[in-house]
Design a protein around this motif. Structure first.
Motif, PDB file in Angstrom:
ATOM      1  N   THR A 155       0.849  -1.199   0.000  1.00  0.00           N
ATOM      2  CA  THR A 155       0.000   0.000   0.000  1.00  0.00           C
ATOM      3  C   THR A 155       0.879   1.241   0.000  1.00  0.00           C
ATOM      4  OG1 THR A 155      -1.785  -1.150   1.166  1.00  0.00           O
ATOM      5  CG2 THR A 155      -1.801   1.253   1.249  1.00  0.00           C
ATOM      6  N   TYR A 156       0.493   2.222  -0.804  1.00  0.00           N
ATOM      7  CA  TYR A 156       1.288   3.438  -0.986  1.00  0.00           C
ATOM      8  C   TYR A 156       0.456   4.671  -0.640  1.00  0.00           C
ATOM      9  CZ  TYR A 156       4.520   0.307  -3.251  1.00  0.00           C
ATOM     10  OH  TYR A 156       5.402  -0.733  -3.488  1.00  0.00           O
ATOM     11  N   LEU A 157       1.107   5.593   0.025  1.00  0.00           N
ATOM     12  CA  LEU A 157       0.501   6.897   0.309  1.00  0.00           C
ATOM     13  C   LEU A 157       1.031   7.879  -0.727  1.00  0.00           C
ATOM     14  CD1 LEU A 157      -1.244   8.668   2.257  1.00  0.00           C
ATOM     15  CD2 LEU A 157       0.887   9.238   3.435  1.00  0.00           C
ATOM     16  N   LEU A 158       0.133   8.365  -1.585  1.00  0.00           N
ATOM     17  CA  LEU A 158       0.521   9.363  -2.586  1.00  0.00           C
ATOM     18  C   LEU A 158       0.127  10.741  -2.081  1.00  0.00           C
ATOM     19  CD1 LEU A 158      -0.527   7.621  -5.928  1.00  0.00           C
ATOM     20  CD2 LEU A 158       1.571   7.346  -4.574  1.00  0.00           C
ATOM     21  N   ARG A 159       1.086  11.623  -2.046  1.00  0.00           N
ATOM     22  CA  ARG A 159       0.874  13.012  -1.607  1.00  0.00           C
ATOM     23  C   ARG A 159       0.761  13.863  -2.868  1.00  0.00           C
ATOM     24  NH1 ARG A 159       2.362  13.720   3.831  1.00  0.00           N
ATOM     25  NH2 ARG A 159       3.320  11.876   4.809  1.00  0.00           N
ATOM     26  N   ILE A 160      -0.472  14.212  -3.251  1.00  0.00           N
ATOM     27  CA  ILE A 160      -0.744  14.848  -4.540  1.00  0.00           C
ATOM     28  C   ILE A 160      -0.944  16.338  -4.338  1.00  0.00           C
ATOM     29  CG2 ILE A 160      -2.240  14.814  -6.574  1.00  0.00           C
ATOM     30  CD1 ILE A 160      -3.087  11.954  -5.604  1.00  0.00           C
ATOM     31  N   ILE A 161      -0.256  17.142  -5.151  1.00  0.00           N
ATOM     32  CA  ILE A 161      -0.266  18.601  -5.042  1.00  0.00           C
ATOM     33  C   ILE A 161      -0.626  19.190  -6.399  1.00  0.00           C
ATOM     34  CG2 ILE A 161       1.150  20.657  -4.590  1.00  0.00           C
ATOM     35  CD1 ILE A 161       2.987  18.750  -2.907  1.00  0.00           C
ATOM     36  N   ASN A 162      -1.585  20.100  -6.420  1.00  0.00           N
ATOM     37  CA  ASN A 162      -1.852  20.833  -7.665  1.00  0.00           C
ATOM     38  C   ASN A 162      -1.074  22.145  -7.622  1.00  0.00           C
ATOM     39  OD1 ASN A 162      -2.706  22.128  -9.945  1.00  0.00           O
ATOM     40  ND2 ASN A 162      -4.895  21.946  -9.531  1.00  0.00           N
ATOM     41  N   ALA A 163       0.064  22.147  -8.312  1.00  0.00           N
ATOM     42  CA  ALA A 163       0.912  23.334  -8.388  1.00  0.00           C
ATOM     43  C   ALA A 163       0.712  24.097  -9.687  1.00  0.00           C
ATOM     44  CB  ALA A 163       2.386  22.933  -8.250  1.00  0.00           C
ATOM     45  N   ALA A 164      -0.354  23.771 -10.435  1.00  0.00           N
ATOM     46  CA  ALA A 164      -0.610  24.466 -11.696  1.00  0.00           C
ATOM     47  C   ALA A 164      -0.877  25.943 -11.440  1.00  0.00           C
ATOM     48  CB  ALA A 164      -1.796  23.836 -12.417  1.00  0.00           C
ATOM     49  N   VAL A 165      -0.580  26.759 -12.428  1.00  0.00           N
ATOM     50  CA  VAL A 165      -0.714  28.203 -12.290  1.00  0.00           C
ATOM     51  C   VAL A 165      -2.171  28.637 -12.426  1.00  0.00           C
ATOM     52  CG1 VAL A 165      -0.018  30.435 -13.276  1.00  0.00           C
ATOM     53  CG2 VAL A 165       1.635  28.570 -13.125  1.00  0.00           C
ATOM     54  N   ASN A 166      -2.869  28.058 -13.394  1.00  0.00           N
ATOM     55  CA  ASN A 166      -4.221  28.542 -13.695  1.00  0.00           C
ATOM     56  C   ASN A 166      -5.267  27.451 -13.881  1.00  0.00           C
ATOM     57  OD1 ASN A 166      -3.715  31.416 -13.800  1.00  0.00           O
ATOM     58  ND2 ASN A 166      -2.608  31.058 -15.708  1.00  0.00           N
ATOM     59  N   ASP A 167      -4.906  26.194 -13.760  1.00  0.00           N
ATOM     60  CA  ASP A 167      -5.834  25.125 -14.121  1.00  0.00           C
ATOM     61  C   ASP A 167      -6.196  24.241 -12.936  1.00  0.00           C
ATOM     62  OD1 ASP A 167      -5.973  25.987 -16.691  1.00  0.00           O
ATOM     63  OD2 ASP A 167      -4.621  24.480 -17.523  1.00  0.00           O
ATOM     64  N   GLU A 168      -7.504  24.009 -12.779  1.00  0.00           N
ATOM     65  CA  GLU A 168      -7.996  22.988 -11.870  1.00  0.00           C
ATOM     66  C   GLU A 168      -7.862  21.649 -12.578  1.00  0.00           C
ATOM     67  OE1 GLU A 168     -11.155  24.077  -9.236  1.00  0.00           O
ATOM     68  OE2 GLU A 168     -11.681  25.754 -10.523  1.00  0.00           O
ATOM     69  N   LEU A 169      -7.581  20.586 -11.818  1.00  0.00           N
ATOM     70  CA  LEU A 169      -7.215  19.322 -12.444  1.00  0.00           C
ATOM     71  C   LEU A 169      -7.937  18.133 -11.810  1.00  0.00           C
ATOM     72  CD1 LEU A 169      -3.364  19.932 -12.656  1.00  0.00           C
ATOM     73  CD2 LEU A 169      -4.962  19.977 -14.581  1.00  0.00           C
ATOM     74  N   PHE A 170      -8.242  17.145 -12.645  1.00  0.00           N
ATOM     75  CA  PHE A 170      -8.639  15.816 -12.194  1.00  0.00           C
ATOM     76  C   PHE A 170      -7.385  14.936 -12.149  1.00  0.00           C
ATOM     77  CE2 PHE A 170     -12.547  17.176 -14.548  1.00  0.00           C
ATOM     78  CZ  PHE A 170     -13.427  17.168 -13.475  1.00  0.00           C
ATOM     79  N   PHE A 171      -7.427  13.913 -11.289  1.00  0.00           N
ATOM     80  CA  PHE A 171      -6.321  12.949 -11.218  1.00  0.00           C
ATOM     81  C   PHE A 171      -6.906  11.563 -11.009  1.00  0.00           C
ATOM     82  CE2 PHE A 171      -3.268  10.352  -8.868  1.00  0.00           C
ATOM     83  CZ  PHE A 171      -2.137  10.479  -9.658  1.00  0.00           C
ATOM     84  N   SER A 172      -6.361  10.564 -11.717  1.00  0.00           N
ATOM     85  CA  SER A 172      -6.806   9.188 -11.555  1.00  0.00           C
ATOM     86  C   SER A 172      -5.672   8.235 -11.886  1.00  0.00           C
ATOM     87  CB  SER A 172      -8.010   8.897 -12.452  1.00  0.00           C
ATOM     88  OG  SER A 172      -7.613   8.865 -13.813  1.00  0.00           O
ATOM     89  N   ILE A 173      -5.857   6.958 -11.511  1.00  0.00           N
ATOM     90  CA  ILE A 173      -4.889   5.902 -11.805  1.00  0.00           C
ATOM     91  C   ILE A 173      -5.642   4.757 -12.458  1.00  0.00           C
ATOM     92  CG2 ILE A 173      -3.134   4.349 -10.874  1.00  0.00           C
ATOM     93  CD1 ILE A 173      -2.964   6.168  -8.415  1.00  0.00           C
ATOM     94  N   ALA A 174      -5.230   4.374 -13.631  1.00  0.00           N
ATOM     95  CA  ALA A 174      -5.914   3.304 -14.361  1.00  0.00           C
ATOM     96  C   ALA A 174      -5.938   2.022 -13.527  1.00  0.00           C
ATOM     97  CB  ALA A 174      -5.220   3.051 -15.695  1.00  0.00           C
TER      98      ALA A 174
END
Length: 513
Positions: free
Chosen positions: A173-192
Motif C-alpha cells: 500500500t502506498y501513500l501518494l501526496r498529490i499537489i496541484n501546483a498548476a498556475v491557472n488550471d484545476e485538475l482531475f487525477f486518476s490511476i488506471a
C-alpha cells in the motif's frame, strides 16, 4: 526558466510536527523573488509567510533571506512556491510534515510514500507571457502542457525519459501526496485500474473516502492510499483539466506510469481511466460534498459555532480602461467591486512600522451594491474602484465569509487561498447565497478543513475560521491570472492581550523595498 537548486519541481522539504525550519533563499535570477510556505500557519510570524508586498519586500537579485518558522500543530502534505508574479510556474516543491515521533497515522500505515506534483508548462518565459497579456489587456496565452513531477508523459510528442514512473511492489500500500501546483488550471487525477482512498486534504485528516478520480484546485493537496493489487503491469496515472467556464484552457492530459516491479518498460501501459468530462461540474460538486473532517478525539474539528463577524465577498471579472492597450481596455478582477492594488511597501512592515498612507483598513464587509449576482451577464460591470484596502478583524473573533461568484462577464470557478489560517468549509451551493435559508443546510459537525477552497461557477462557498493569528494575511484567487488582475485582499488581524497574542518582532535580515 527559474528553478530552485536546479530542479523542477524543486526539492521536497521534510519536517516533523513541532520542528523549527530554517530555509536560506538566495536569489540568483534576474527577477525579484519571494517564497510562500503554502498552508503553514506561521503563528504570529507573518514575516516568514512570503507573499511579496504583503508580509515582506521581495528578495532582490543577489540577495538572501532566511525564512525561519516553527511547524506547530500541523502535519501532512503542504507545498512551497514563489509568491511574486508568475514565477511559481517552475519555482515550487512539496512540504512533507510527518507526525511527531511515536504518533501514528489515523489510517493503515502505508508501506511507502511518494509525492506527486501536478504542474503547468509554457514553451516560453512565463514572465514574458504574463507581461504580453498585460500589455494587450487580455488573458495571457494558455499553457502548452501539464506535467506530473515535471514531465508531461507519452501522450505528448515526448520520449520515454519525459515520463515520470513510480515503481510499486504487488500487495503493498502506498501513500501518494498529490499537489496541484498548476498556475491557472484545476485538475482531475486518476490511476488506471486502481481505486484511491482519500485520507487527507490540505494537511488535515479526513474520513476515508473511496474515489476512482479526485479533483484539486491550484493550491490544494490531497493524500490518497493506493493498494498495488492489480495484475502486475504498467498503469497510467493521468491529470486533465476541469474547466466549466467559457474561457480557453490547456486541455491536454499529462500522464505518468504506475509500474509494478519486475515488469519491463517495453510493456504498454493500460489506457488512462475514463475521467469526468472537462466540464464535469456534477462530479466536482459530488466529490467535495463527500469530503468530511476526521473529527476524532485526537483530531477534533474545532469549528466556531457562534459567529462574531459575517462577511459576503462578491467575485467580479470586469473591464477597465487602459489607454496603452490596443483596444483601450483591459481585463481586470475585483472583490466587492474593489480591484486590489499592491503597494510598494510590504503591508505588514507598514503596519508595524507605523508607515502612513500605504493602505486603508476599510474593506467593505459586503458588496456596495446588491444585484442578481448569478443572473444574466452584466457585461458593463458595476463601477469598480482601485484601492489598497484591508479588512480589520479583532483578535480571536470568529468569522464567517461567504464567497459569491458573479456573472460579471462570465461565471467561473475560483479557488481561494487564505494565508495564516485553516478554515472550515461549512456550505456551498449554486446560484445566489440566501442568508435566510442556506445556513440551515450548513455542515456544523464535520465539515472539511482546508486552506484553499473552490467557489463553484455561478455559486457560493461559505467558510468559517477563528482569527487567532495576528498579522496581515492575504486572501486571493489561486488562479494566477485572476490574482494579477486584482482578485485579492488582505485581513489585518489585530494583536490580542500580551506577547503570546502579538506579532513577533521582524527579523534583522528582512528584505527592504
Amino acid at each position: 526558466m527559474a528553478t530552485v537548486n536546479g530542479s523542477y519541481p524543486g526539492p521536497t522539504i521534510y519536517a516533523r510536527e513541532g520542528d523549527r525550519v530554517v530555509v536560506a533563499v538566495t536569489n540568483r535570477v534576474a527577477y525579484n523573488v519571494t517564497i510562500h510556505w503554502h498552508g503553514l500557519k506561521q503563528r504570529r510570524n507573518g514575516w516568514a509567510d512570503g507573499p511579496a508586498y504583503v508580509t515582506q519586500c521581495p528578495i532582490q537579485p543577489g540577495g538572501t533571506y532566511a525564512y525561519d518558522f516553527n511547524v506547530t500543530g500541523q502535519r501532512g502534505t503542504l507545498w512551497w512556491h514563489a509568491h511574486i508574479a508568475w514565477l511559481r510556474a517552475t519555482v515550487n516543491g512539496a512540504i512533507v510534515v510527518l507526525p511527531a515521533r511515536g504518533v501514528p497515522y489515523p489510517f493503515p500505515k502505508p508501506d511507502a510514500e511518494a509525492e506527486i506534483i501536478l504542474g503547468e508548462w509554457w514553451h516560453a518565459d512565463v514572465e514574458a507571457v504574463e507581461k504580453q497579456g498585460r500589455a494587450l489587456g487580455m488573458a495571457p496565452n494558455t499553457s502548452d502542457a501539464h506535467t506530473i513531477n515535471g514531465k508531461p508523459g507519452p501522450l505528448f510528442p515526448c520520449s520515454e525519459k519525459h515520463t515520470h514512473a513510480l515503481q510499486v511492489q504487488w500487495g503493498k500500500t502506498y501513500l501518494l501526496r498529490i499537489i496541484n501546483a498548476a498556475v491557472n488550471d484545476e485538475l482531475f487525477f486518476s490511476i488506471a485500474g486502481h481505486t484511491m482512498t482519500v485520507v487527507e486534504i490540505d494537511a488535515t485528516y479526513t474520513k476515508p473516502l473511496s474515489a476512482s478520480a479526485i479533483q484539486l484546485s491550484p493550491g490544494q493537496t490531497t493524500n490518497v492510499l493506493v493498494r498495488a493489487d492489480q495484475r502486475p503491469g504498467r498503469y497510467f496515472m493521468a491529470a486533465k483539466p476541469f474547466n466549466d467556464a467559457a474561457v480557453p484552457a490547456d486541455n491536454k492530459t499529462a500522464t505518468a506510469i504506475l509500474q509494478y516491479a519486475g515488469v519491463p518498460a517495453s510493456v504498454l501501459p493500460a489506457p488512462p481511466r475514463l475521467m469526468p468530462e472537462t466540464n464535469g461540474t456534477g462530479f466536482v460538486a459530488a466529490f467535495h460534498d463527500r469530503l468530511r473532517s476526521l473529527n476524532s478525539a485526537r483530531y477534533p474539528a474545532a469549528l466556531p459555532l457562534a459567529v462574531d463577524r459575517r462577511l459576503l465577498y462578491a467575485i467580479g471579472l470586469n473591464i477597465d480602461p487602459c489607454a496603452s492597450c490596443p483596444k483601450g481596455s483591459r481585463l481586470a478582477a475585483s472583490l466587492n467591486n474593489i480591484t486590489f492594488v499592491m503597494p510598494r511597501v510590504a503591508l505588514l512592515q507598514a503596519h508595524y512600522g507605523g508607515l502612513k498612507g500605504v493602505f486603508t483598513a476599510d474593506f467593505p464587509d459586503r458588496p456596495p451594491a446588491r444585484f442578481n449576482y448569478t443572473g444574466a451577464p452584466l457585461t458593463a460591470g458595476l463601477g469598480t474602484s482601485l484601492g489598497t484596502r484591508l479588512s480589520r478583524v479583532a483578535y480571536n473573533a470568529s468569522v464567517e465569509l461567504v464567497l459569491q461568484d458573479t456573472n460579471l462577464l462570465s461565471v467561473e470557478t475560483h479557488p481561494f487561498h487564505l494565508h495564516g489560517y485553516n478554515f472550515f468549509v461549512v456550505g456551498r451551493g449554486v446560484g445566489n447565497f440566501d442568508p435566510t435559508k442556506d445556513p440551515s443546510k450548513y455542515n456544523l459537525v464535520d465539515p472539511p478543513e482546508r486552506n484553499t477552497v473552490g467557489v463553484p461557477a455561478g455559486g457560493w462557498t461559505a467558510i468559517r475560521f477563528r482569527a487567532d493569528n495576528p498579522g496581515v494575511w492575504f486572501l486571493h484567487c489561486h488562479l494566477e491570472v485572476h490574482t494579477s488582475w486584482g482578485l485579492r485582499m488582505a485581513f489585518l488581524v489585530e494583536d490580542g492581550d500580551g506577547p503570546d497574542e502579538s506579532v513577533l518582532p521582524p527579523p534583522k535580515d528582512l528584505p527592504e523595498c
